[in-house]
Design an enzyme around this catalytic site. Structure first.
Site, PDB file in Angstrom:
ATOM      1  N   PHE A 110       0.861  -1.187   0.000  1.00  0.00           N
ATOM      2  CA  PHE A 110       0.000   0.000   0.000  1.00  0.00           C
ATOM      3  C   PHE A 110       0.888   1.225   0.000  1.00  0.00           C
ATOM      4  CE2 PHE A 110      -2.424   3.439   2.004  1.00  0.00           C
ATOM      5  CZ  PHE A 110      -3.516   3.465   1.160  1.00  0.00           C
ATOM      6  N   ASP A 149       9.153   2.730   1.550  1.00  0.00           N
ATOM      7  CA  ASP A 149       7.948   3.395   2.031  1.00  0.00           C
ATOM      8  C   ASP A 149       7.831   3.065   3.516  1.00  0.00           C
ATOM      9  OD1 ASP A 149       5.456   4.217   2.798  1.00  0.00           O
ATOM     10  OD2 ASP A 149       4.418   3.470   1.010  1.00  0.00           O
ATOM     11  N   LYS A 195       2.548   9.633   8.553  1.00  0.00           N
ATOM     12  CA  LYS A 195       1.840   9.126   9.737  1.00  0.00           C
ATOM     13  C   LYS A 195       2.445   9.641  11.057  1.00  0.00           C
ATOM     14  CE  LYS A 195      -0.991   5.717   7.638  1.00  0.00           C
ATOM     15  NZ  LYS A 195      -0.718   4.930   6.440  1.00  0.00           N
TER      16      LYS A 195
HETATM   17  C1  LIG Z   1      -0.911   5.232   4.986  1.00  0.00           C
HETATM   18  C2  LIG Z   1       0.140   4.841   4.029  1.00  0.00           C
HETATM   19  C3  LIG Z   1       0.396   5.592   2.868  1.00  0.00           C
HETATM   20  C4  LIG Z   1      -0.452   6.768   2.444  1.00  0.00           C
HETATM   21  O1  LIG Z   1      -0.445   7.817   3.357  1.00  0.00           O
HETATM   22  P1  LIG Z   1      -1.574   8.952   3.263  1.00  0.00           P
HETATM   23  O2  LIG Z   1      -1.161   9.933   4.314  1.00  0.00           O
HETATM   24  O3  LIG Z   1      -2.885   8.299   3.521  1.00  0.00           O
HETATM   25  O4  LIG Z   1      -1.510   9.520   1.893  1.00  0.00           O
HETATM   26  C5  LIG Z   1       1.455   5.210   2.059  1.00  0.00           C
HETATM   27  N1  LIG Z   1       2.206   4.147   2.374  1.00  0.00           N
HETATM   28  C6  LIG Z   1       1.989   3.391   3.471  1.00  0.00           C
HETATM   29  C7  LIG Z   1       2.878   2.242   3.779  1.00  0.00           C
HETATM   30  C8  LIG Z   1       0.941   3.711   4.323  1.00  0.00           C
HETATM   31  O5  LIG Z   1       0.690   2.946   5.401  1.00  0.00           O
END
Ligand SMILES: *Cc1c(COP(=O)(O)O)cnc(C)c1O
Length: 396
Positions: free
Chosen positions: A130, A215, A244
């Site tokens: 994701f 990521d 986050k």
């Molecule tokens: C939550 C998340 C995103 C996206 O972040 P947003 O602030 O919702 O755009 C991207 N990568 C990972 C691994 C995530 O958990």
């Protein structure tokens, strides 16, 4: 008119929080929930942490926003701190995780552009990943639920199985720019990359002059008991997306890179109106000052071990519901038995036992507490999990 004023893209549940106190959320009718979801790994200091609240209030009264047309003493100071504590030489601030990943993708493309290898545009990403909800970041996944109806997507991505080093190696060709990978998959099911996999990707990048893009939007920023999750693997990336936890609830993200990887990102190549504004920097600095130190991180590791052990002990008593535990630090996943649907069990814990968790792929319940939890919160969580498992009746 039947559409709701809030665009109906979320299947929102009945919990309607109006206040937060430390590790608890309080709903409209005064009901309390133990918040082991933390706004999906965001509120690392819990709710209403005095240092974060004061920093935001003071900065709001002093200077909230100016444009990136002007010098940013606040941004320079915070970027310096991130650089000092990480592999990175430079930072671009964003307002979200997806924007941080977008910046990482753009940085990689520009790198090969200025390298004189413009054909290297393909980024290899992984199953169950994701990376966000923008057109670019959904293009880096292969999940129909995120992609359906949004085609044509951005070309230049190939998805191969997670934790399969040979598949990753075989996908590399003359058009490859690098890999985009979560060291611990969050939405995908709280699955850590294996040591061999992440180290192997680093090695392929080194051998072939490719970029390793991590990521760490969910697994980074102290969540796993290290500042960044890749520190568990003894490797560093070239580019990394963070968000986050970094703002502790204030919308903030960052793309970190080495000087070499960022060499294409010159004047005019990227920008954001809000990105890194003084208010965001004040929030980021306040979280950093509390969380990014050895003592705090050691405590996250200790609490993570304790929570995980406590859940492991529960499993034999409730083996019709729980299958196994996985994760790293305070990024804990409970895999449920096939007959138990994660979404239904999360709803049961929430509605009948006042415990907030989040579902994830592979039938996993995500436990993502604030990183400031005490032993009493762990005990309360375990009690609620146990009671929840005892009272759960699968829909038949
Ligand atoms: C939550 C998340 C995103 C996206 O972040 P947003 O602030 O919702 O755009 C991207 N990568 C990972 C691994 C995530 O958990």
């Amino acid at each position: 008119m039947t559409i709701t004023p809030l665009m109906p893209v979320y299947p929102r549940c009945g919990v309607r929080p109006v206040r937060g106190e430390g590790c608890y959320l309080i709903g409209e009718r005064g009901e309390r929930y133990l918040d082991f979801a933390s706004g999906i790994a965001v509120n690392i200091l819990g709710h209403g942490h005095p240092a974060l609240v004061k920093a935001i209030a003071d900065q709001a009264a002093t200077l909230m926003h100016v444009s990136n047309l002007y010098g940013s003493p606040q941004g320079e100071a915070f970027a310096q701190k991130l650089v000092d504590k990480s592999f990175a030489d430079t930072v671009f601030f964003t307002n979200s995780g997806a924007e941080a990943v977008e910046c990482a993708i753009k940085t990689a493309r520009r790198y090969f552009h200025v390298e004189g290898k413009p054909e290297r545009t393909k980024i290899i990403s992984f199953t169950n990943a994701f990376h966000g909800r923008t057109l670019g970041t959904i293009s880096a996944t292969n999940q129909p639920k995120m992609r359906d109806g949004f085609e044509p997507l951005l070309p230049g991505f190939e998805v191969v199985p997670f934790n399969d080093l040979e598949a990753a190696r075989e996908a590399v060709d003359a058009t490859t720019a690098g890999f985009l990978v979560e060291p611990v998959q969050g939405e995908g099911g709280m699955t850590p990359a294996s040591q061999d996999f992440l180290k192997g990707l680093r090695q392929i990048c080194d051998e072939q002059g490719l970029l390793l893009i991590l990521d760490e939007v969910q697994c980074g920023y102290c969540r796993t008991g290290r500042f960044f999750a890749h520190e568990h693997y003894g490797i560093t990336p070239d580019i990394m997306a963070v968000a986050k936890g970094i703002g502790g609830g204030f919308p903030l993200g960052a793309c970190l890179a080495t000087e070499e990887a960022a060499k294409g990102m010159v004047f005019g190549t990227h920008g954001s109106t809000y990105g890194g504004n003084p208010l965001a920097m004040a929030a980021g600095e306040a979280v950093f000052e509390v969380a990014v130190n050895d003592e705090f991180l050691a405590n996250v590791r200790a609490k993570g071990d304790r929570l995980r052990q406590a859940i492991e002990q529960l499993i034999p008593n409730h083996d019709s519901v729980f299958d196994s535990v996985r994760g790293l630090g305070l990024m804990v996943g409970i895999k449920l038995k096939d007959a138990v649907e994660a979404r239904a069990f999360v709803a049961h814990l929430r509605d009948n036992h006042g415990l907030l968790t989040v579902g994830a792929g592979e039938n996993v319940v995500r436990i993502l507490p604030p990183l400031v939890i005490e032993d009493s919160h762990i005990a309360e969580c375990v009690e609620k999990l146990s009671a929840g498992a005892r009272t759960f009746e699968p829909a038949s």
